[in-house]
Design a protein around this motif. Structure first.
Motif, PDB file in Angstrom:
ATOM      1  N   ASP A   1      26.881 -22.278  23.681  1.00  0.00           N
ATOM      2  CA  ASP A   1      26.299 -23.063  25.066  1.00  0.00           C
ATOM      3  C   ASP A   1      26.703 -24.728  24.294  1.00  0.00           C
ATOM      4  OD1 ASP A   1      23.744 -24.388  24.104  1.00  0.00           O
ATOM      5  OD2 ASP A   1      23.447 -22.719  23.900  1.00  0.00           O
ATOM      6  N   THR A   2      26.687 -25.217  25.202  1.00  0.00           N
ATOM      7  CA  THR A   2      26.923 -26.304  25.451  1.00  0.00           C
ATOM      8  C   THR A   2      25.827 -27.630  25.342  1.00  0.00           C
ATOM      9  OG1 THR A   2      27.493 -26.932  27.813  1.00  0.00           O
ATOM     10  CG2 THR A   2      28.993 -27.143  26.594  1.00  0.00           C
ATOM     11  N   GLY A   3      25.182 -27.072  25.216  1.00  0.00           N
ATOM     12  CA  GLY A   3      23.669 -27.688  24.938  1.00  0.00           C
ATOM     13  C   GLY A   3      22.406 -28.707  24.700  1.00  0.00           C
ATOM     14  N   VAL A   4      22.041 -28.785  23.885  1.00  0.00           N
ATOM     15  CA  VAL A   4      21.555 -30.020  23.021  1.00  0.00           C
ATOM     16  C   VAL A   4      21.581 -29.448  21.281  1.00  0.00           C
ATOM     17  CG1 VAL A   4      19.701 -31.118  24.768  1.00  0.00           C
ATOM     18  CG2 VAL A   4      18.892 -28.843  23.089  1.00  0.00           C
ATOM     19  N   GLY A   5      21.195 -28.437  20.990  1.00  0.00           N
ATOM     20  CA  GLY A   5      22.064 -27.940  19.588  1.00  0.00           C
ATOM     21  C   GLY A   5      20.908 -27.244  19.467  1.00  0.00           C
ATOM     22  N   VAL A   6      20.644 -27.412  18.439  1.00  0.00           N
ATOM     23  CA  VAL A   6      19.693 -26.923  17.046  1.00  0.00           C
ATOM     24  C   VAL A   6      20.103 -27.206  16.294  1.00  0.00           C
ATOM     25  CG1 VAL A   6      18.995 -24.608  18.939  1.00  0.00           C
ATOM     26  CG2 VAL A   6      20.233 -24.801  16.421  1.00  0.00           C
ATOM     27  N   ARG A   7      18.512 -27.449  15.155  1.00  0.00           N
ATOM     28  CA  ARG A   7      18.359 -27.985  13.201  1.00  0.00           C
ATOM     29  C   ARG A   7      18.881 -27.415  12.558  1.00  0.00           C
ATOM     30  NH1 ARG A   7      14.038 -31.229  12.870  1.00  0.00           N
ATOM     31  NH2 ARG A   7      12.352 -29.010  11.810  1.00  0.00           N
ATOM     32  N   LEU A   8      20.176 -26.543  11.789  1.00  0.00           N
ATOM     33  CA  LEU A   8      20.061 -25.362  11.379  1.00  0.00           C
ATOM     34  C   LEU A   8      19.303 -24.658  10.307  1.00  0.00           C
ATOM     35  CD1 LEU A   8      24.483 -25.212  11.685  1.00  0.00           C
ATOM     36  CD2 LEU A   8      22.493 -23.638  13.006  1.00  0.00           C
ATOM     37  N   LYS A   9      19.024 -26.153   9.883  1.00  0.00           N
ATOM     38  CA  LYS A   9      18.503 -25.707   8.356  1.00  0.00           C
ATOM     39  C   LYS A   9      17.364 -25.179   8.656  1.00  0.00           C
ATOM     40  CE  LYS A   9      15.357 -30.099   7.928  1.00  0.00           C
ATOM     41  NZ  LYS A   9      14.916 -31.148   7.199  1.00  0.00           N
ATOM     42  N   ASP A  10      16.168 -25.138   9.408  1.00  0.00           N
ATOM     43  CA  ASP A  10      15.476 -23.891   9.371  1.00  0.00           C
ATOM     44  C   ASP A  10      15.127 -23.590  11.388  1.00  0.00           C
ATOM     45  OD1 ASP A  10      15.009 -26.575  11.150  1.00  0.00           O
ATOM     46  OD2 ASP A  10      12.907 -27.338  10.742  1.00  0.00           O
TER      47      ASP A  10
ATOM     48  N   HIS B   1      20.737 -14.970  14.100  1.00  0.00           N
ATOM     49  CA  HIS B   1      20.359 -16.211  13.687  1.00  0.00           C
ATOM     50  C   HIS B   1      21.842 -17.449  13.927  1.00  0.00           C
ATOM     51  CE1 HIS B   1      23.046 -13.734  11.107  1.00  0.00           C
ATOM     52  NE2 HIS B   1      24.207 -14.731  10.942  1.00  0.00           N
ATOM     53  N   PHE B   2      21.324 -17.964  14.155  1.00  0.00           N
ATOM     54  CA  PHE B   2      21.774 -19.804  14.823  1.00  0.00           C
ATOM     55  C   PHE B   2      22.854 -19.412  13.705  1.00  0.00           C
ATOM     56  CE2 PHE B   2      18.855 -19.839  17.168  1.00  0.00           C
ATOM     57  CZ  PHE B   2      19.162 -20.158  18.372  1.00  0.00           C
ATOM     58  N   ILE B   3      23.908 -19.874  13.988  1.00  0.00           N
ATOM     59  CA  ILE B   3      25.379 -20.780  13.066  1.00  0.00           C
ATOM     60  C   ILE B   3      25.841 -21.040  13.174  1.00  0.00           C
ATOM     61  CG2 ILE B   3      25.775 -18.482  12.967  1.00  0.00           C
ATOM     62  CD1 ILE B   3      28.619 -18.416  14.299  1.00  0.00           C
ATOM     63  N   GLU B   4      26.820 -22.197  12.248  1.00  0.00           N
ATOM     64  CA  GLU B   4      27.619 -23.650  13.086  1.00  0.00           C
ATOM     65  C   GLU B   4      28.195 -23.349  14.326  1.00  0.00           C
ATOM     66  OE1 GLU B   4      28.158 -26.533  11.631  1.00  0.00           O
ATOM     67  OE2 GLU B   4      26.901 -26.467   9.957  1.00  0.00           O
ATOM     68  N   PRO B   5      28.374 -24.310  15.580  1.00  0.00           N
ATOM     69  CA  PRO B   5      28.354 -23.964  16.580  1.00  0.00           C
ATOM     70  C   PRO B   5      30.075 -23.855  16.654  1.00  0.00           C
ATOM     71  CG  PRO B   5      27.747 -25.945  16.638  1.00  0.00           C
ATOM     72  CD  PRO B   5      27.187 -25.609  15.254  1.00  0.00           C
ATOM     73  N   HIS B   6      30.478 -23.058  17.242  1.00  0.00           N
ATOM     74  CA  HIS B   6      32.107 -23.172  17.319  1.00  0.00           C
ATOM     75  C   HIS B   6      32.490 -23.866  18.484  1.00  0.00           C
ATOM     76  CE1 HIS B   6      32.100 -18.085  17.386  1.00  0.00           C
ATOM     77  NE2 HIS B   6      31.833 -18.505  16.764  1.00  0.00           N
ATOM     78  N   LEU B   7      34.130 -24.663  17.847  1.00  0.00           N
ATOM     79  CA  LEU B   7      34.548 -25.776  18.804  1.00  0.00           C
ATOM     80  C   LEU B   7      34.323 -25.965  20.036  1.00  0.00           C
ATOM     81  CD1 LEU B   7      36.466 -27.978  17.648  1.00  0.00           C
ATOM     82  CD2 LEU B   7      38.023 -26.691  18.754  1.00  0.00           C
ATOM     83  N   GLY B   8      33.853 -27.288  20.146  1.00  0.00           N
ATOM     84  CA  GLY B   8      33.219 -27.176  22.284  1.00  0.00           C
ATOM     85  C   GLY B   8      32.545 -27.152  22.450  1.00  0.00           C
ATOM     86  N   TYR B   9      31.075 -26.590  21.324  1.00  0.00           N
ATOM     87  CA  TYR B   9      29.547 -26.354  21.832  1.00  0.00           C
ATOM     88  C   TYR B   9      28.906 -26.680  20.860  1.00  0.00           C
ATOM     89  CZ  TYR B   9      32.292 -23.022  24.877  1.00  0.00           C
ATOM     90  OH  TYR B   9      32.873 -21.965  26.130  1.00  0.00           O
ATOM     91  N   LYS B  10      27.674 -26.323  21.209  1.00  0.00           N
ATOM     92  CA  LYS B  10      26.871 -27.482  20.388  1.00  0.00           C
ATOM     93  C   LYS B  10      25.062 -26.155  19.672  1.00  0.00           C
ATOM     94  CE  LYS B  10      27.111 -31.787  21.242  1.00  0.00           C
ATOM     95  NZ  LYS B  10      26.929 -32.824  21.919  1.00  0.00           N
ATOM     96  N   THR B  11      25.825 -25.375  20.353  1.00  0.00           N
ATOM     97  CA  THR B  11      24.621 -24.047  19.816  1.00  0.00           C
ATOM     98  C   THR B  11      25.648 -22.739  19.795  1.00  0.00           C
ATOM     99  OG1 THR B  11      22.843 -25.269  20.698  1.00  0.00           O
ATOM    100  CG2 THR B  11      22.627 -23.001  19.418  1.00  0.00           C
ATOM    101  N   THR B  12      25.520 -22.349  18.802  1.00  0.00           N
ATOM    102  CA  THR B  12      26.165 -20.775  18.417  1.00  0.00           C
ATOM    103  C   THR B  12      25.437 -19.191  17.993  1.00  0.00           C
ATOM    104  OG1 THR B  12      28.323 -21.820  18.811  1.00  0.00           O
ATOM    105  CG2 THR B  12      27.940 -19.244  17.843  1.00  0.00           C
ATOM    106  N   PHE B  13      24.676 -18.785  18.673  1.00  0.00           N
ATOM    107  CA  PHE B  13      23.812 -17.917  18.191  1.00  0.00           C
ATOM    108  C   PHE B  13      24.694 -16.325  18.420  1.00  0.00           C
ATOM    109  CE2 PHE B  13      21.912 -13.499  19.673  1.00  0.00           C
ATOM    110  CZ  PHE B  13      21.387 -13.825  18.626  1.00  0.00           C
TER     111      PHE B  13
END
Length: 736
Positions: free
Chosen positions: A663-672, A717-729
């Motif tokens: 998604d193109t939302g606000v993103g998440v902090r991956l470390k936790d 889990h959440f991973i590094e977001p795909h290109l063009g997005y802020k969050t990837t589940f």
């Protein structure tokens, strides 16, 4: 009681057969050395005597074969020395347990002075009285008393010293006690132990370093002289140990606040976890400030030999948040009773929600972790001279700048002071929310880390087998019979676990649908409004049935009602609730998106899942619980962004597969980010009106996702977001 009893008088002093008590000199050792037990305690007793004499500065000076304790206390006159110091067991401190500086005295038995013989065989004293100005010197030789064998033969050679006008060439009054003919060599560890006995008497160094340190309530500074740098460092570190037991530190600053500069805060926990934040000023009436506040946990075992009770009393006396104006401490701020940040008021009113923080930084009941003044120590630095310059003439004429009252003990209560309060208290509330969030995360993780009973059963069976190898045949047979019962237990446990997983999946589906039911109720309210409008128009008469607008309204009503009912479709049929199937990933996602349209309206969703992706076997209700919650979570993350887009993709091979939702939302902090799957943990705060519609915000959506995923042997889990997005589940599974 009989009246015939005769009163008998004891022997009188003048009678021929009267004998006095005698006191063996060995009592010196009993009252001195054995009373304190260790040399560092004996030396601490001398320093505490200085404290009881209202000294503000004490120097412990180590010579070649001597130790001197030098203070600027009240001192003694020759008569006071004779009546109190030389008289063993005097209790004058019990009668006046508070000094002129309102200190609670540390001694009361009148024998502590004898402990100095534990340190050395000779004591020399020089003292000058604050009240009378009289000075004297005295020498005590313990060896002479011990050789005489009688305690009453012990004493001191006392001489008046009118020529002594200062103590250690720096104090007008005070006392110097010098012990010589030392009995031990002092090491760093001894000085560390000495500091453990004295640390609570000395205020924090930050207070002592201020320009008006003498005005600090109960100021008392202890320094070493004549020791190595390493020894001094060891002593100082231990004296400051209580302040090193912090659990979190808050650092904040405001620069160019009058020009719109923001407040900056950095919160750091002991484990290194750090949370930065910025927030705007409210009135732009304050230009510059900075602060540093330590938070303490005054329960449980403290490190460095600090006792909990002593730590509590220490921070009650010296804690709180102090304000310094150009390095000058304003006495009204700081300490347990000065609640200028209204921390105690928040506790007394049992507030659990901050009125300062924005909704996205709030955690339900988070203000429960707001510390009291007796659990913090902090310094706020301001400059009223700078604030006057930054204010300008018009603001100065109106008094709209940070300034002190004429008495110079507190700040004028105006917009600038309220801005300072806001800046510091905002940071305190921010700490409380993050602390509570971390604590709930720990509690949740402990709940999830439950041991597997099957592993324990296997361990027990193996242990029984090993015992049976060396046991008599009859006992071995009985052990084998017992072990066979474990097979039945394992089978029952497998059945129980399977039933539990099925119930857990159904519970997750019901919870998801229950949240959807709230949204459905909102939709039904809107539909009833439309229906009532149609009824009104029909009751008014006329040819309304032929109106195109009415027909369009009816069609829209029917379509929306049908869409809202789709939310419940995964639970409407028994087969969807209970029958497990290996669904096509692309088609299933399309169906769930269609069913959830009432919740996802306005968001563009791309279904790019390959046709060949087959999901692990599970019920439709289970997969609906997973993907509907992930999609709603993504929609909530895009509430305040311009481009609102979700892309579903996937991959598969012979070993397994995965589906990605970006998604193109606000993103998440991956470390936790794994913590987001734990109950009631959330970092995204959605509007209250959307919560009321059942559209997330409670911190359980992603918990449901993981609960179901675990039950169908998938990992999320959440991973590094795909290109063009802020969050990837990512949800993945293995075919092995």
């Amino acid at each position: 009681m009989s009246n015939n009893l005769q009163k008998t008088n004891g022997p009188e002093l003048g009678e021929p057969n009267f004998e006095r008590f005698t006191v063996d000199a060995a009592l010196l050792r009993e009252l001195g050395e054995r009373l304190v037990g260790k040399p560092h305690i004996a030396l601490a007793e001398l320093v505490k005597n200085s404290y009881d004499a209202d000294a503000t500065k004490v120097t412990i000076r180590f010579g070649k074969d001597s130790i001197s304790v030098i203070d600027n206390g009240d001192g003694m006159s020759p008569l006071e020395f004779k009546n109190f110091w030389l008289r063993i067991g005097t209790t004058h401190k019990q009668a006046s347990f508070r000094t002129e500086r309102n200190r609670q005295v540390t001694g009361s038995k009148g024998v502590g002075r004898l402990s100095v013989q534990f340190l050395g065989d000779k004591v020399d004293i020089v003292s000058r009285s604050k009240d009378t100005g009289q000075a004297f010197s005295a020498s005590v030789d313990w060896t002479g008393a011990r050789q005489a064998g009688e305690l009453v033969e012990a004493g001191a050679l006392v001489r008046a010293a009118p020529n002594i006008t200062s103590i250690d060439d720096q104090y007008g009054h005070g006392t110097v006690v010098t012990i010589s003919l030392l009995k031990k060599v002092w090491y760093n560890t001894d000085l560390q132990e000495l500091a453990k006995e004295l640390w609570f008497l000395k205020p924090p160094s930050d207070l002592l370093n201020s320009e008006n340190a003498s005005e600090i309530p109960d100021v008392f500074d202890v320094t070493l002289d004549g020791v190595t740098e390493s020894a001094e460092g060891t002593f100082t570190e231990q004296m400051n140990q209580a302040l090193e037991n912090w659990i979190a530190v808050i650092e904040g600053k405001l620069n160019d606040g009058r020009q719109g500069g923001p407040n900056e805060v950095k919160l750091t926990f002991r484990d290194g976890d750090s949370y930065p934040a910025t927030f705007p000023t409210r009135s732009q009436a304050l230009d510059k400030a900075n602060f540093k506040i330590y938070i303490f946990k005054l329960s449980g075992k403290q490190t460095g030999g600090v006792q909990v009770g002593a730590a509590r009393e220490y921070f009650k006396k010296f804690g709180g948040v102090h304000i310094y104006d150009n390095s000058f401490r304003l006495p009204f701020y700081g300490g347990d009773e000065q609640d200028w940040l209204q921390l105690e008021i928040a506790h007394s009113h049992r507030l659990n929600k901050s009125y300062l923080l924005p909704s996205n930084l709030q955690v339900q009941s988070g203000l429960n972790d707001l510390p009291t003044n007796s659990r913090i120590f902090g310094i706020v630095n301001i400059s009223t001279s700078h604030e006057r310059i930054a204010a300008g003439k018009d603001e100065i004429d109106k008094g709209r700048y940070l300034n002190v009252q004429v008495t110079r003990d507190r700040l004028i209560d105006n917009d600038a002071f309220e801005e300072l309060q806001h800046s510091v208290r905002w940071a305190m509330d921010f700490y409380a929310m993050r602390s509570y969030e971390r604590r709930q995360r720990t509690i949740a993780s402990h709940r999830l880390d439950m041991p597997d009973t099957q592993e324990k059963v296997s361990e027990i069976r193996e242990e029984l087998f090993q015992i049976s190898l060396s046991a008599p045949s009859e006992l071995a047979q009985r052990l084998e019979a017992v072990s066979s019962h474990f097979e039945e237990l394992e089978a029952l446990e497998a059945q129980r676990k399977s039933a539990f997983e099925e119930e857990r999946v159904l519970l997750a589906a019901l919870a998801t649908t229950g949240m959807a039911a709230i949204a459905m109720e909102h939709e039904m309210h809107k539909e009833l409004t439309i229906l009532n409008d149609i009824r009104r128009r029909l009751n008014e008469g006329g040819s309304v049935l032929n109106e195109p607008v009415l027909l369009e309204t009816l069609n829209s009503w029917a379509e929306r009602t049908a869409n809202a009912r789709k939310l419940f479709s995964p639970l409407m049929h028994e087969s969807d609730r209970e029958k497990r199937n290996s669904y096509n990933g692309k088609k299933l996602l399309a169906k769930i998106v269609d069913n959830s349209e009432v919740l996802l309206r306005g968001v563009h969703i791309v279904n790019a899942v390959p046709e060949g992706v087959k999901l692990p076997s599970a019920t439709l209700a289970a997969w609906n619980a997973v993907f509907q919650n992930v999609l709603i979570n993504a929609v909530n993350a895009m509430l305040e962004v311009e481009v609102r887009s979700i892309r579903c993709s996937g991959e598969f091979n012979d070993l397994g597969g995965a589906i990605y939702i970006s998604d193109t939302g606000v993103g998440v902090r991956l470390k936790d980010s794994d913590d987001l799957f734990k109950p009631f943990i959330r970092r995204l705060e959605i509007p209250e009106e959307r919560k009321a519609l059942g559209m997330g915000g409670m911190g359980i959506g992603l918990t449901i996702v993981k609960m179901v995923a675990d039950s169908v042997d998938c990992k999320v889990h959440f991973i590094e977001p795909h290109l063009g997005y802020k969050t990837t589940f990512k949800i993945e599974w293995s075919e092995l």
